[in-house]
Design a protein around this motif. Structure first.
Motif, PDB file in Angstrom:
ATOM      1  N   LEU A  10     -29.107  -4.320 -78.760  1.00 18.32           N
ATOM      2  CA  LEU A  10     -29.912  -5.242 -79.566  1.00 18.32           C
ATOM      3  C   LEU A  10     -31.135  -5.704 -78.779  1.00 18.32           C
ATOM      4  CD1 LEU A  10     -30.270  -6.844 -82.168  1.00 18.32           C
ATOM      5  CD2 LEU A  10     -28.819  -8.640 -81.190  1.00 18.32           C
ATOM      6  N   GLY A  11     -30.963  -5.904 -77.468  1.00 18.41           N
ATOM      7  CA  GLY A  11     -32.088  -6.295 -76.623  1.00 18.41           C
ATOM      8  C   GLY A  11     -33.189  -5.254 -76.632  1.00 18.41           C
ATOM      9  N   VAL A  12     -32.808  -3.982 -76.596  1.00 16.85           N
ATOM     10  CA  VAL A  12     -33.802  -2.904 -76.651  1.00 16.85           C
ATOM     11  C   VAL A  12     -34.567  -2.966 -77.970  1.00 16.85           C
ATOM     12  CG1 VAL A  12     -34.108  -0.405 -76.779  1.00 16.85           C
ATOM     13  CG2 VAL A  12     -32.561  -1.388 -75.082  1.00 16.85           C
ATOM     14  N   LEU A  13     -33.851  -3.171 -79.068  1.00  8.72           N
ATOM     15  CA  LEU A  13     -34.505  -3.261 -80.373  1.00  8.72           C
ATOM     16  C   LEU A  13     -35.471  -4.443 -80.428  1.00  8.72           C
ATOM     17  CD1 LEU A  13     -31.518  -2.472 -82.793  1.00  8.72           C
ATOM     18  CD2 LEU A  13     -33.381  -0.956 -82.094  1.00  8.72           C
ATOM     19  N   CYS A  14     -35.087  -5.569 -79.832  1.00 17.12           N
ATOM     20  CA  CYS A  14     -35.958  -6.744 -79.809  1.00 17.12           C
ATOM     21  C   CYS A  14     -37.219  -6.486 -79.001  1.00 17.12           C
ATOM     22  CB  CYS A  14     -35.207  -7.951 -79.240  1.00 17.12           C
ATOM     23  SG  CYS A  14     -33.888  -8.580 -80.304  1.00 17.12           S
ATOM     24  N   LEU A  15     -37.078  -5.808 -77.866  1.00 17.29           N
ATOM     25  CA  LEU A  15     -38.251  -5.473 -77.061  1.00 17.29           C
ATOM     26  C   LEU A  15     -39.173  -4.513 -77.808  1.00 17.29           C
ATOM     27  CD1 LEU A  15     -36.711  -5.039 -73.491  1.00 17.29           C
ATOM     28  CD2 LEU A  15     -38.060  -6.959 -74.352  1.00 17.29           C
ATOM     29  N   LEU A  16     -38.596  -3.542 -78.499  1.00 20.87           N
ATOM     30  CA  LEU A  16     -39.414  -2.613 -79.282  1.00 20.87           C
ATOM     31  C   LEU A  16     -40.134  -3.343 -80.415  1.00 20.87           C
ATOM     32  CD1 LEU A  16     -36.991   0.462 -79.532  1.00 20.87           C
ATOM     33  CD2 LEU A  16     -39.078   0.278 -78.149  1.00 20.87           C
ATOM     34  N   ALA A  17     -39.433  -4.281 -81.058  1.00 20.91           N
ATOM     35  CA  ALA A  17     -40.029  -5.020 -82.174  1.00 20.91           C
ATOM     36  C   ALA A  17     -41.208  -5.867 -81.702  1.00 20.91           C
ATOM     37  CB  ALA A  17     -38.971  -5.903 -82.840  1.00 20.91           C
ATOM     38  N   GLN A  18     -41.026  -6.595 -80.594  1.00 20.53           N
ATOM     39  CA  GLN A  18     -42.142  -7.432 -80.150  1.00 20.53           C
ATOM     40  C   GLN A  18     -43.284  -6.614 -79.583  1.00 20.53           C
ATOM     41  OE1 GLN A  18     -41.184  -9.906 -76.416  1.00 20.53           O
ATOM     42  NE2 GLN A  18     -39.143  -9.402 -77.204  1.00 20.53           N
ATOM     43  N   THR A  19     -42.977  -5.461 -78.991  1.00 24.51           N
ATOM     44  CA  THR A  19     -44.041  -4.566 -78.539  1.00 24.51           C
ATOM     45  C   THR A  19     -44.869  -4.087 -79.724  1.00 24.51           C
ATOM     46  OG1 THR A  19     -42.732  -3.833 -76.637  1.00 24.51           O
ATOM     47  CG2 THR A  19     -44.547  -2.407 -77.337  1.00 24.51           C
ATOM     48  N   TRP A  20     -44.179  -3.730 -80.804  1.00 27.25           N
ATOM     49  CA  TRP A  20     -44.850  -3.291 -82.030  1.00 27.25           C
ATOM     50  C   TRP A  20     -45.724  -4.406 -82.605  1.00 27.25           C
ATOM     51  CZ3 TRP A  20     -43.378  -4.677 -87.294  1.00 27.25           C
ATOM     52  CH2 TRP A  20     -44.062  -3.934 -88.276  1.00 27.25           C
ATOM     53  N   VAL A  21     -45.196  -5.636 -82.630  1.00 26.23           N
ATOM     54  CA  VAL A  21     -45.938  -6.780 -83.163  1.00 26.23           C
ATOM     55  C   VAL A  21     -47.185  -7.053 -82.323  1.00 26.23           C
ATOM     56  CG1 VAL A  21     -45.876  -9.293 -83.474  1.00 26.23           C
ATOM     57  CG2 VAL A  21     -43.976  -7.882 -84.291  1.00 26.23           C
ATOM     58  N   PHE A  22     -47.016  -7.156 -81.017  1.00 20.45           N
ATOM     59  CA  PHE A  22     -48.142  -7.502 -80.159  1.00 20.45           C
ATOM     60  C   PHE A  22     -49.164  -6.373 -80.049  1.00 20.45           C
ATOM     61  CE2 PHE A  22     -45.166 -10.738 -78.256  1.00 20.45           C
ATOM     62  CZ  PHE A  22     -45.881 -11.834 -78.709  1.00 20.45           C
ATOM     63  N   ALA A  23     -48.710  -5.136 -80.140  1.00 14.97           N
ATOM     64  CA  ALA A  23     -49.652  -4.015 -80.086  1.00 14.97           C
ATOM     65  C   ALA A  23     -50.575  -4.050 -81.299  1.00 14.97           C
ATOM     66  CB  ALA A  23     -48.887  -2.692 -80.024  1.00 14.97           C
ATOM     67  N   ARG A  24     -50.030  -4.285 -82.485  1.00 14.68           N
ATOM     68  CA  ARG A  24     -50.849  -4.365 -83.693  1.00 14.68           C
ATOM     69  C   ARG A  24     -51.750  -5.578 -83.660  1.00 14.68           C
ATOM     70  NH1 ARG A  24     -47.000  -5.596 -87.259  1.00 14.68           N
ATOM     71  NH2 ARG A  24     -48.349  -5.354 -89.070  1.00 14.68           N
ATOM     72  N   TRP A  25     -51.211  -6.699 -83.201  1.00 13.44           N
ATOM     73  CA  TRP A  25     -51.978  -7.948 -83.079  1.00 13.44           C
ATOM     74  C   TRP A  25     -53.165  -7.767 -82.134  1.00 13.44           C
ATOM     75  CZ3 TRP A  25     -51.972 -10.859 -78.410  1.00 13.44           C
ATOM     76  CH2 TRP A  25     -52.531 -12.124 -78.485  1.00 13.44           C
ATOM     77  N   ALA A  26     -52.938  -7.157 -80.983  1.00  9.79           N
ATOM     78  CA  ALA A  26     -54.008  -6.946 -80.008  1.00  9.79           C
ATOM     79  C   ALA A  26     -55.008  -5.904 -80.499  1.00  9.79           C
ATOM     80  CB  ALA A  26     -53.421  -6.527 -78.665  1.00  9.79           C
ATOM     81  N   ALA A  27     -54.514  -4.848 -81.142  1.00  7.74           N
ATOM     82  CA  ALA A  27     -55.396  -3.785 -81.628  1.00  7.74           C
ATOM     83  C   ALA A  27     -56.383  -4.303 -82.662  1.00  7.74           C
ATOM     84  CB  ALA A  27     -54.570  -2.653 -82.210  1.00  7.74           C
ATOM     85  N   ASP A  28     -56.007  -5.355 -83.381  1.00  6.88           N
ATOM     86  CA  ASP A  28     -56.900  -5.947 -84.379  1.00  6.88           C
ATOM     87  C   ASP A  28     -57.839  -6.985 -83.780  1.00  6.88           C
ATOM     88  OD1 ASP A  28     -55.932  -4.374 -86.395  1.00  6.88           O
ATOM     89  OD2 ASP A  28     -54.546  -5.878 -87.192  1.00  6.88           O
ATOM     90  N   GLY A  29     -57.863  -7.082 -82.442  1.00 11.93           N
ATOM     91  CA  GLY A  29     -58.807  -7.962 -81.770  1.00 11.93           C
ATOM     92  C   GLY A  29     -58.429  -9.426 -81.724  1.00 11.93           C
TER      93      GLY A  29
END
Length: 299
Positions: A10-29
């Motif tokens: 579950l920890g791995v899934l949580c890390l993947l989820a927040q990586t996905w969230v922050f990557a999209r957030w950062a990519a949009d400036g």
């Protein structure tokens, strides 16, 4: 050994989820501070905000060093190190509490970035302008509640050996509920955050910006303190808490990541439950007044 491996997954899934969230957030400036200005904050609160940021930063770094040394001495990652790692990596869930109503008032004078709320799956609330360092840093600080809870439960066990574990747990919960108020106040009053919503007859300091709805100490007891206290109380003699039980029998290279990931999974689930309980509480609350230096949602 099933429990730590499950929670690590579950920890791995949580890390993947927040990586996905922050990557999209950062990519949009969005990886920048929200434009400053447009509010007034008293000079004493400017000073106390800066002081609180420094104290919290130093405290988190000191805790990380202490827990690392304790783990090295023990020869393995300790429970508190596991939990601390989980809290450090659970702040990304913070905007979920505002999925329906604006539920967390950030100090606009604190270091901040544009919120990542709209990038969270299922989030559709009023857009908060910022996510402040000082509020999100409160997540690793939450370990204090768990440490105090275990200390209280241990003291009660020692002083009242005839008491059942359920009775010790119940009294510990009551004590932590009471202790939470001065702890939260000590973090809030220097400029930590504010609650934009209040509950009629169930809010301390209801007419002030530093109000505390009683749902807050309840959630800190239910989702932060008691899961750890119950693990401690119901651990069999000579065994580790169920979250980590059996993980020391894993191959040496797997022990540390499994134990750390188990903490990440467990704490992220606890914090997600915390956020959604606050969402439910917001449905029966009302919008309360806030000063201009507390962040309000765009309208």
């Amino acid at each position: 050994m099933i429990a730590p491996v499950f929670w690590a997954g579950l920890g791995v899934l949580c890390l993947l989820a927040q990586t996905w969230v922050f990557a999209r957030w950062a990519a949009d400036g969005n990886a920048h501070a929200y434009p400053s200005g447009g509010y007034d904050i008293p000079e004493p609160l400017r000073i106390s905000t800066l002081a609180l940021e420094i104290v919290v930063t130093v405290g988190i770094l000191a805790a990380a060093v202490l827990l690392w040394r304790l783990s090295r001495t023990a020869g393995h990652v300790t429970l508190y190190t596991t939990l601390f790692t989980g809290y450090l990596l659970s702040f990304w869930t913070n905007p979920y509490s505002g999925t329906v109503y604006h539920a967390a008032g950030h100090n606009r004078y604190s270091l901040n970035v544009v919120s990542w709320g709209p990038y969270l799956p299922g989030w559709h609330g009023p857009f908060p302008q910022i996510e402040s360092f000082i509020l999100n840093a409160s997540y690793p600080v939450s370990l204090i509640w768990a440490v105090i809870g275990v200390a209280v439960a241990g003291h009660l066990k020692q002083r009242r050996p005839s008491w059942t574990r359920a009775r010790v747990a119940a009294l510990t919960a009551v004590i932590i509920f009471v202790v939470d108020v001065p702890l939260e106040t000590a973090y809030m009053r220097p400029g930590g955050w504010a609650y934009p919503r209040a509950l009629s007859y169930l809010t301390l300091f209801e007419d002030d910006w530093y109000r505390i709805p009683l749902t807050s100490p309840f959630t800190m007891v239910l989702f932060v303190t008691m899961p750890v206290v119950l693990m401690y109380l119901y651990t069999k003699p000579g065994k580790e808490v169920w979250l980590l039980e059996g993980s020391l029998q894993l191959p040496p290279r797997a022990r540390t990541p499994i134990r750390l990931l188990a903490g990440i999974g467990f704490i992220n689930l606890s914090m997600m439950a915390f956020q959604w309980f606050m969402v439910m509480a917001s449905l029966v609350s009302y919008q309360a007044g806030l000063p201009s230096w507390i962040n309000l949602p765009n309208t």
